[in-house]
Design an enzyme around this catalytic site. Structure first.
Site, mmCIF file in Angstrom:
data_model
loop_
_atom_site.group_PDB
_atom_site.id
_atom_site.type_symbol
_atom_site.label_atom_id
_atom_site.label_comp_id
_atom_site.label_asym_id
_atom_site.label_seq_id
_atom_site.Cartn_x
_atom_site.Cartn_y
_atom_site.Cartn_z
ATOM 1 N N HIS A 103 0.842 -1.203 0.000
ATOM 2 C CA HIS A 103 0.000 0.000 0.000
ATOM 3 C C HIS A 103 0.871 1.244 0.000
ATOM 4 O O HIS A 103 2.013 1.222 0.463
ATOM 5 C CB HIS A 103 -0.938 0.017 1.209
ATOM 6 N N HIS A 105 0.824 5.215 1.241
ATOM 7 C CA HIS A 105 0.168 6.262 2.023
ATOM 8 C C HIS A 105 0.231 7.562 1.223
ATOM 9 O O HIS A 105 1.295 7.922 0.696
ATOM 10 C CB HIS A 105 0.904 6.499 3.348
#
Ligand code: AMP
Ligand code: ZN
Length: 142
Positions: A103, A105
């Site tokens: 992922h 941010h």
């Protein structure tokens, strides 16, 4: 395409089994508000397929992720009137990765927001940069 990981919270979000505040979605990626925001609008953007680390993600999927990051970051920062943002991608627990599903941010940044104030820059001892560089070249496999 890897199968969904049954114990992965982001796979569960992608599958709709856990709710999220959806920011953006296309067939390859999903972006949603981080449940523990370090600033307003803090979002995580994930490939829908489960890969743990950046280096394990196929280039074609990474391209989809990168293509989405810019427009999503632009919309988020405009929405929260942030003049800047960081893109962070933690790989491995020593780097701060808690959720083992790749992922990115997106962290909106404002003046004097107090975030990420530590950057302990140092210097290489004489000859050390050359040694490190040689080792990297020996490991490079692209
Ligand atoms: P990392 O330390 O890079 O693995 O960051 C994982 C991020 O996922 C953290 O910022 C968490 O706040 C966020 N997170 C964990 N669970 C959820 C969830 N259910 N919905 C949204 N964000 C989450
Ligand atoms: Zn997953």
């Amino acid at each position: 395409m890897p199968t969904e990981q049954t114990n992965c919270i982001f796979c569960k979000i992608v599958a709709g089994q856990i709710p999220c505040y959806k920011v953006f979605e296309n067939p390859a990626v999903l972006a949603f508000l981080d449940i523990g925001p370090v600033s307003e609008g803090h979002t995580v953007l994930v490939p829908k397929a489960h890969y743990e680390r950046l280096d394990q993600c196929p280039p074609a999927i990474l391209a989809e992720v990168i293509a989405a990051l810019g427009p999503v970051a632009k919309a988020i920062t405009a929405a929260v009137s942030a003049p800047a943002y960081n893109i962070l991608c933690n790989n491995g627990s020593q780097a701060g990765q808690v959720v083992k599903h790749l992922h990115f941010h997106i962290v909106p940044r404002k003046d004097n927001d107090g975030l990420f104030t530590q950057w302990p820059a140092s210097k290489y001892a004489p000859g050390r940069a050359e040694e490190i560089l040689q080792k990297i070249k020996e490991k490079m496999n692209i």
